[in-house]
Design an enzyme around this catalytic site. Structure first.
Site, PDB file in Angstrom:
ATOM      1  N   LYS A  36      40.921  36.690  34.014  1.00  0.00           N
ATOM      2  CA  LYS A  36      41.476  36.232  35.117  1.00  0.00           C
ATOM      3  C   LYS A  36      41.414  36.914  36.541  1.00  0.00           C
ATOM      4  O   LYS A  36      41.486  36.434  37.558  1.00  0.00           O
ATOM      5  CB  LYS A  36      42.987  35.909  34.622  1.00  0.00           C
ATOM      6  CG  LYS A  36      43.114  34.883  33.590  1.00  0.00           C
ATOM      7  CD  LYS A  36      44.482  34.676  32.816  1.00  0.00           C
ATOM      8  CE  LYS A  36      44.170  33.710  31.862  1.00  0.00           C
ATOM      9  NZ  LYS A  36      45.385  33.685  30.740  1.00  0.00           N
ATOM     10  N   GLN A  48      50.982  35.856  29.423  1.00  0.00           N
ATOM     11  CA  GLN A  48      49.941  35.750  28.356  1.00  0.00           C
ATOM     12  C   GLN A  48      50.554  35.609  27.044  1.00  0.00           C
ATOM     13  O   GLN A  48      51.347  36.538  26.704  1.00  0.00           O
ATOM     14  CB  GLN A  48      48.769  36.846  28.668  1.00  0.00           C
ATOM     15  CG  GLN A  48      47.733  36.914  27.693  1.00  0.00           C
ATOM     16  CD  GLN A  48      46.772  35.783  28.147  1.00  0.00           C
ATOM     17  OE1 GLN A  48      46.366  35.522  29.519  1.00  0.00           O
ATOM     18  NE2 GLN A  48      46.242  34.790  27.105  1.00  0.00           N
ATOM     19  N   ASP A  52      50.441  27.562  34.403  1.00  0.00           N
ATOM     20  CA  ASP A  52      50.169  26.932  33.011  1.00  0.00           C
ATOM     21  C   ASP A  52      50.543  25.651  32.811  1.00  0.00           C
ATOM     22  O   ASP A  52      50.224  25.058  31.858  1.00  0.00           O
ATOM     23  CB  ASP A  52      50.659  28.119  32.057  1.00  0.00           C
ATOM     24  CG  ASP A  52      49.456  28.991  31.599  1.00  0.00           C
ATOM     25  OD1 ASP A  52      48.348  28.977  31.771  1.00  0.00           O
ATOM     26  OD2 ASP A  52      49.871  30.010  31.162  1.00  0.00           O
TER      27      ASP A  52
END
Ligand code: NAP
Length: 283
Positions: free
Chosen positions: A52, A96, A119
Site C-alpha cells: 500500500k 489492516q 475500505d
C-alpha cells in the site's frame, strides 16, 4: 481456451487515473493522504501494508504508517483513529485486519469516519452499498466489477454465482452483481449440492480461501470465472480455482497471481482519491 483477464493491466489503468486526479487535486491545493494502521507483526499483513505504501508513492498520495506493538490497548487504538479522523491532510484511514485477538475489530472499524472509510467497512457505507447509493465500494468486489467492465462482460440477465459470503468479499460482491441486474446466488459452507449450483453460473466468483477448490466439473462451458482466492500451496500463491483444469472450459478467467489482487490494491488508491474529493466537496 479462455481469455485471461489481465488484472495487472486493468489495475495500471486505474492507478494512472488516480494519479492524474491526485495531481489535479494538488494543483487546487488539496492534499490526498492515506493513513495505514497495523497492529502486531503478522507477516502477511506486513506485506500488504508495504504494498500500500509503494502504491501511494507511485501515485503521489501522501502516506503515513502506524505500526503499533502487539500489546496496543483498545483505548490507544481508538485514540489514534479519532486523531486521524480530525486531520485534514489524511483523506483515508485503513486499519489492516486481522487485529490481535484482544482488540475489538468492530469498534475500531465503526470509529473510522465514514468519509475516510476507504475500505468501505463502516456500517453506514455498507448500508449505502445495499441501497445502491454509495461513496465507496469495498476494494476487492469493486476491483472485480472494474475488470468485468474493462473486458465488456455483460452482467445483465446473467446467472451469477458467488461462492463465499464474507462481509468484505462475498456479500458485497453479490450485491454489486445484483445492482448490475445479474441473477445472483450466494453460496457458502452450508450450500447443498454446490457443484450443481455453480454449474448454472454464467459468471462464477470464487471467494472461499481454499486452494484449487473449484474444479472443472463445477464449471459450465463458456463461463466467466473470477478467482478471488489467495492461498499458499507448496510455498506458491494459488487461487481458489483449479486454474489449469478450469481455463480450457471458461470463456474468461482471472489468474492468481495477476488477477483480482492487483485490482484490490488499485481500488484502494481510487477510494483514497474519492475520499479527498468528498471531504473537499470536489465532484
Ligand atoms: P472468509 O471470510 O474466510 O469467507 C470464506 C467464505 O467461503 C465463507 O462464506 C465460507 O462459508 C465459504 N466457504 C468455506 N468453505 C466452503 C465450502 N466448502 N463450500 C462453500 N463455501 C465455503 O474469506 P474472505 O475474506 O471472503 O476471503 C476469501 C478468499 O479471498 C481468501 O483466499 C482470501 O485470502 C482472498 N482474498 C483475496 C483478496 C484479493 O485482493 N485477491 C482480497 C480479500 C480476500 P461460511 O460463511 O458458511 O463459513
Amino acid at each position: 481456451m479462455a481469455t485471461i483477464i489481465d488484472g495487472k493491466a486493468v489495475a495500471a489503468k486505474v492507478r494512472q487515473e488516480a494519479a492524474q486526479q491526485v495531481k489535479t487535486l494538488k494543483e487546487n491545493g488539496i492534499k490526498t493522504g492515506l493513513a495505514v494502521i497495523i497492529v502486531g507483526d503478522d507477516p502477511a499483513s506486513r506485506v500488504y501494508v508495504n504494498n500500500k505504501k509503494k502504491d501511494c508513492e507511485e501515485i503521489g498520495i501522501y502516506s503515513e504508517e502506524y505500526a503499533l506493538p502487539e500489546d496496543t490497548s483498545q483505548e490507544e487504538l481508538m485514540a489514534l483513529v479519532e486523531s486521524l479522523n480530525q486531520r485534514s491532510d489524511i483523506s483515508g484511514i485503513l486499519c489492516q485486519l486481522p487485529l490481535p485477538r484482544h482488540l475489538n475489530e468492530k469498534m475500531v472499524l465503526d470509529a473510522i469516519s465514514p468519509l475516510k472509510d476507504v475500505d468501505a467497512f463502516h456500517p453506514s457505507n455498507v448500508g449505502k452499498i445495499m441501497i445502491g447509493d454509495y461513496d465507496f465500494l469495498p476494494c476487492t468486489p469493486a476491483g472485480v466489477m472494474e475488470m468485468l467492465k474493462e473486458y465488456e462482460i455483460e452482467i445483465e440477465g446473467k446467472t451469477c454465482v458467488v461462492i463465499g459470503r464474507s462481509n468484505i468479499v462475498g456479500k458485497p460482491m453479490s450485491m454489486l452483481l445484483l445492482h448490475k441486474n445479474g441473477t445472483v446466488t450466494t453460496c457458502h459452507s452450508r450450500t447443498k449440492d454446490l457443484p450443481g449450483v455453480t454449474r448454472q453460473a454464467d459468471i462464477l466468483v470464487a471467494a472461499i480461501g481454499k486452494a484449487k477448490f473449484v474444479t472443472a466439473d463445477m464449471v459450465k462451458d463458456g463461463a466467466v470465472v473470477v478467482d478471488v482466492g489467495m492461498n499458499r500451496l507448496d510455498g506458491k500463491l494459488c487461487g481458489d480455482v483449479d486454474y489449469e483444469a478450469v481455463a480450457p472450459k471458461a470463456s474468461f478467467i482471472t489468474p492468481v497471481p495477476g488477477g483480482v489482487g492487483p485490482m484490490t490494491r488499485a481500488i484502494l488508491m481510487k477510494n483514497t482519491v474519492k475520499a479527498a474529493k468528498l471531504q473537499n466537496a470536489v465532484t
